[in-house]
Design an enzyme around this catalytic site. Structure first.
Site, PDB file in Angstrom:
ATOM      1  N   CYS A   9      31.301  28.564  36.887  1.00 22.25           N
ATOM      2  CA  CYS A   9      32.377  29.397  37.436  1.00 22.25           C
ATOM      3  C   CYS A   9      32.413  29.167  38.943  1.00 22.25           C
ATOM      4  O   CYS A   9      31.862  28.176  39.424  1.00 22.25           O
ATOM      5  CB  CYS A   9      32.190  30.871  37.060  1.00 22.25           C
ATOM      6  SG  CYS A   9      30.688  31.641  37.690  1.00 22.25           S
ATOM      7  N   ARG A  15      30.432  35.312  35.915  1.00 19.78           N
ATOM      8  CA  ARG A  15      30.794  34.803  34.590  1.00 19.78           C
ATOM      9  C   ARG A  15      29.808  33.783  34.028  1.00 19.78           C
ATOM     10  O   ARG A  15      29.345  33.926  32.889  1.00 19.78           O
ATOM     11  CB  ARG A  15      32.209  34.188  34.632  1.00 19.78           C
ATOM     12  CG  ARG A  15      33.300  35.207  34.883  1.00 19.78           C
ATOM     13  CD  ARG A  15      34.611  34.545  35.265  1.00 19.78           C
ATOM     14  NE  ARG A  15      34.538  33.925  36.592  1.00 19.78           N
ATOM     15  CZ  ARG A  15      35.500  33.223  37.158  1.00 19.78           C
ATOM     16  NH1 ARG A  15      36.631  33.015  36.493  1.00 19.78           N
ATOM     17  NH2 ARG A  15      35.361  32.722  38.363  1.00 19.78           N
ATOM     18  N   ASP A 122      38.344  36.257  36.716  1.00 23.23           N
ATOM     19  CA  ASP A 122      37.269  36.501  37.678  1.00 23.23           C
ATOM     20  C   ASP A 122      37.115  38.015  37.868  1.00 23.23           C
ATOM     21  O   ASP A 122      38.028  38.668  38.364  1.00 23.23           O
ATOM     22  CB  ASP A 122      37.650  35.821  39.003  1.00 23.23           C
ATOM     23  CG  ASP A 122      36.553  35.929  40.039  1.00 23.23           C
ATOM     24  OD1 ASP A 122      35.619  36.740  39.843  1.00 23.23           O
ATOM     25  OD2 ASP A 122      36.633  35.218  41.044  1.00 23.23           O
TER      26      ASP A 122
HETATM   27  P1  4NP Z   1      32.084  34.293  39.429  1.00 20.97           P
HETATM   28  O1  4NP Z   1      32.712  35.447  40.355  1.00 20.97           O
HETATM   29  O2  4NP Z   1      32.818  33.015  39.782  1.00 20.97           O
HETATM   30  O3  4NP Z   1      32.384  34.737  38.034  1.00 20.97           O
HETATM   31  O4  4NP Z   1      30.609  34.244  39.758  1.00 20.97           O
HETATM   32  C1  4NP Z   1      32.738  35.348  41.750  1.00 20.97           C
HETATM   33  C2  4NP Z   1      31.646  35.741  42.477  1.00 20.97           C
HETATM   34  C3  4NP Z   1      31.674  35.678  43.858  1.00 20.97           C
HETATM   35  C4  4NP Z   1      32.809  35.219  44.509  1.00 20.97           C
HETATM   36  C5  4NP Z   1      33.907  34.826  43.769  1.00 20.97           C
HETATM   37  C6  4NP Z   1      33.866  34.881  42.384  1.00 20.97           C
HETATM   38  N1  4NP Z   1      32.857  35.193  45.932  1.00 20.97           N
HETATM   39  O5  4NP Z   1      33.910  34.832  46.464  1.00 20.97           O
HETATM   40  O6  4NP Z   1      31.849  35.482  46.585  1.00 20.97           O
END
Ligand code: 4NP
Length: 153
Positions: A9, A15, A122
């Site tokens: 991800c 995720r 997300d």
């Molecule tokens: P992930 O969610 O891609 O599902 O781990 C996110 C976690 C952190 C960030 C963006 C998406 N961030 O911009 O820090």
């Protein structure tokens, strides 16, 4: 030979840690290796997001020992199957591929089920409900993928 599967991800804290833990819980660890990574490097070395740890724990899955890492060029060579949570991740993974066989390893996770959408949303900026929804989507996809992997092996 051990088949290697990578879940990807953006942050590798919400995720893909769930996808790693869920797929791992459904396969034979002597035949399959599951890992996860993020296309972005904002949280490298951190534990999964507390909300992902909590929703997993609610269903009896412990993902608290995972640590965030960034996707590398070498992952495209080393892993046999790479699953992206959304289309942005998919494009970013493909930008590291050098050969047709590397391109062929990359899939959208939800392509394996009929979820009405091909993207795991997300949940980072939303509330707890988002994590519950994401958990269920990923669980259903991992169930299907585990069955396919064990059939192919
Ligand atoms: P992930 O969610 O891609 O599902 O781990 C996110 C976690 C952190 C960030 C963006 C998406 N961030 O911009 O820090």
């Amino acid at each position: 030979m051990v088949t290697k599967i990578l879940m990807v991800c953006l942050g590798n804290i919400c995720r893909s840690p769930l996808a790693e833990g869920l797929l791992q819980s459904k396969i034979d660890p002597t035949r399959f290796f599951v890992d996860s990574a993020g296309t972005g490097g904002y949280h490298v070395g951190e534990k999964p997001d507390e909300r992902s740890i909590m929703v997993a724990a609610k269903y009896g899955l412990d993902i608290s020992q995972q640590r965030c890492r960034k996707l590398t060029f070498n992952d495209l060579k080393e892993f046999d199957y790479i699953y992206a949570m959304d289309r942005d991740n998919y494009r970013n993974i493909l930008s590291l591929a050098e050969t047709a066989s590397e391109v062929a390893k990359v899939h959208l996770l939800l392509d394996s089920i009929d979820a009405g959408s091909l993207e795991v949303p997300d949940p980072y900026y939303g509330g707890k409900d988002g994590f519950e929804h994401v958990y269920k989507l990923i669980d259903a996809a991992c169930q299907k993928i585990a069955a396919q992997l064990q059939d192919n092996d």
